[in-house]
Design an enzyme around this catalytic site. Sequence first.
Site, PDB file in Angstrom:
ATOM      1  N   GLY A 134       0.841  -1.195   0.000  1.00  0.00           N
ATOM      2  CA  GLY A 134       0.000   0.000   0.000  1.00  0.00           C
ATOM      3  C   GLY A 134       0.868   1.233   0.000  1.00  0.00           C
ATOM      4  N   HIS A 190      11.595  12.906   2.555  1.00  0.00           N
ATOM      5  CA  HIS A 190      12.500  13.823   1.838  1.00  0.00           C
ATOM      6  C   HIS A 190      12.374  13.650   0.320  1.00  0.00           C
ATOM      7  CE1 HIS A 190      16.414  11.237   1.261  1.00  0.00           C
ATOM      8  NE2 HIS A 190      15.332  10.525   1.058  1.00  0.00           N
TER       9      HIS A 190
END
Length: 340
Positions: free
Chosen positions: A224, A243
Amino acid sequence: MSEVSSVRVREAMYAGWLSAAVYCAARLRVADHLADGERDIDELAERTGTHAESLYRLMRALAGAGYFREEENRRFGTTPLADYLRTDTEESVKDLVLFYGREVYRAYGALPEAVRTGDRAFDIEYGMPLWDYLNTVEDTGEAFRKGMGAATWTEQLPLPQTYSFDGIDTLVDVGGGTGSMLAAVLHEHPAMKGVLVEIPAGIDLTMRHFKEAGVQDRVELREGSAFDELPAGDAYLISCVLHAMDDEQSVRALRRMRESIRPGGRVVILERMVPAGNEPGLARMLDLTMMLMNGGKERTEAEWRTLFSASGFRFSRAVEMPYFQGGAELYAIEGVPVED
Ligand SMILES: C[S@@+](CC[C@H](N)C(=O)[O-])C[C@H]1O[C@@H](n2cnc3c(N)ncnc32)[C@H](O)[C@@H]1O
């Protein structure tokens, strides 16, 4: 005359050459071919399917940089540095070198256009976003995943020893990659259960790590996305994922954690923090790489605080990880839910 010489500018120029040469050696698997002893250049050329004279020039250049050593009669051997380019060593960074040396290096070629237009350099060069590319180009996708596994750190980064996961029953690792980090935390906490949420590719590699750490019975693998509804947990670990996301995406992912977090829970973001001032460091350069590759960014403490408050958390503390190679400026950044 200027007070500084141009040496540092020249070094910056040469650094690009060296990184291309190291990439080439990794691609040709030269270090693997020398693992069981020295070889002369003709034999090495035959084994690597290359042009002997050109390979000699590559090897001589790399020997000058400490990667290999040249002996008499054009024979070459390895050095401790070359061991990091081997396929089978525990601390190998070969896959990372392959990814950085090809896709990242090429994206850097579009830096001027990216800075001029604000467009993503990777997409300019490759005609598609990074994640689509990784799912399309199999060998790169695998090198990326394995490389990220090597880059992120478990053997080198004592996360569970540095940041306390005490009191957590279920830890959900979002974007857990190869699973080596979750495996290390579970290993230290024999009663803890883990759930690893990952986009589909690479799940086999993940399970292998759990088996090796002997924690497979306490861990659930969930295919998922961080943007979908997440399993309930007492804590969420998200390491080196945000990030690679812009602010809007990061807030979406954090909100998903906020929706599913159990009372008294917390979120632990393992990422760099861009320090203030002008000291040298990796975070600001990595930030540039993130901008080029996927529109992500390395963030300052103030920016992490803003992301937390935009997603129903408040910044609680940041625990600095001990320095290790490539790991400077890395923190466990903890957020706790703000009650509605
Ligand atoms: C740099 S790796 C970090 C892996 C791991 N967390 C670690 O620190 O070793 C980034 C991971 O984020 C995963 N990822 C990227 N987008 C994601 C998403 N939308 N949902 C879940 N995982 C995602 C990638 O598949 C990759 O495994």
